[in-house]
Design a protein around this motif. Structure first.
Motif, short mmCIF file in Angstrom:
data_model
loop_
_atom_site.label_atom_id
_atom_site.label_comp_id
_atom_site.label_asym_id
_atom_site.label_seq_id
_atom_site.Cartn_x
_atom_site.Cartn_y
_atom_site.Cartn_z
N PHE A 136 51.82 49.87 30.19
CA PHE A 136 51.52 49.40 28.84
C PHE A 136 50.04 49.58 28.47
N ASN A 137 49.18 49.65 29.47
CA ASN A 137 47.74 49.76 29.23
C ASN A 137 47.20 51.01 29.92
N VAL A 138 47.28 52.12 29.21
CA VAL A 138 46.84 53.41 29.77
C VAL A 138 45.32 53.38 29.97
N PRO A 139 44.84 53.84 31.12
CA PRO A 139 43.39 53.85 31.36
C PRO A 139 42.62 54.62 30.29
N GLU A 169 47.59 63.68 26.00
CA GLU A 169 49.00 63.28 26.02
C GLU A 169 49.75 63.79 27.24
N GLU A 170 49.40 64.96 27.71
CA GLU A 170 50.08 65.53 28.86
C GLU A 170 49.81 64.71 30.12
N LEU A 171 48.55 64.31 30.31
CA LEU A 171 48.20 63.50 31.46
C LEU A 171 48.80 62.10 31.36
N ILE A 172 48.84 61.55 30.15
CA ILE A 172 49.45 60.24 29.95
C ILE A 172 50.93 60.28 30.30
N LYS A 173 51.60 61.33 29.89
CA LYS A 173 53.02 61.50 30.20
C LYS A 173 53.24 61.57 31.70
#
Length: 205
Positions: free
Chosen positions: A109-112, A119-123
């Motif tokens: 829920f809390n992406v660094p 977006e690719e790294l978040i995915k």
């Protein structure tokens, strides 16, 4: 006795425990903004929920609150039993949910900050966390292949797992291959105390 909670959060676990106990209590719904205000921080400097206030005694942290309630009302058997070993087993699974499963959702829920904008790294980051969740859920699924609940009867550990599975559904995590977990979710969801609290919090059953 007063419980401060956020709707649908882990503070739902002691809310259900209080419902099982059957003694008078007040449940106070908070917002994420309200738990950072000075009056609340005076009670709980961490600015988090749950928070239980019993007279002039304020107690935070789920495990501490649930242990306190169990000691006050042992006949309610919120850990699923009154025997030492069975309560210890339920406590182990409560800790499993609280210390192993729950923190992964915090990271989902809390992406660094360093990942924001990519977006690719978040995915990829969230996919790795989802796979970690499924590995943990598989451990619970294996245990539940031989047991109805984590105690002799339904316990706060079962409720904590149930709440995290609701979060899993919210993020679209597919755990349908874990059949015992799915059946356990349905059993817990049918409990009268669980149903009552979901209704009080305005959550779908």
């Amino acid at each position: 006795m007063k419980l401060y909670y956020l709707k649908g959060s882990c503070s739902t676990v002691p809310h259900i425990a209080l419902e099982w106990i059957g003694q008078p209590y007040e449940a106070v719904e908070m917002s994420r903004e309200a738990i950072k205000q000075a009056d609340y921080l005076a009670l709980n400097p961490q600015g988090s929920v749950p928070l239980l206030v019993d007279g002039d005694f304020a107690l935070s942290q789920n495990v501490a609150i649930l242990t306190y309630l169990d000691n006050l009302y042992p006949d309610a058997k919120i850990f699923g039993s009154k025997t030492v070993q069975d309560k210890a087993k339920a406590t182990k699974w409560l800790a499993f949910c609280n210390a192993d499963i729950h923190p992964i959702f915090g990271r989902i829920f809390n992406v660094p900050t360093y990942l924001q904008g990519n977006e690719e790294l978040i995915k990829q980051y969230r996919q790795e966390l989802a796979e970690r969740l499924l590995r943990l859920y598989a451990i619970a699924d294996e245990y539940l292949s031989q047991h109805q609940f984590f105690g002799e009867q339904i316990s706060v550990a079962d409720v904590y797992l149930y709440i995290t599975l609701r979060w899993s559904q919210a993020i679209g995590l597919d755990y349908s291959h874990l059949h015992h977990l799915t059946a356990h979710y349905q059993r817990v969801g049918q409990n009268a105390g669980v149903q009552s609290v979901l209704k009080q919090q305005g959550l779908p059953a």
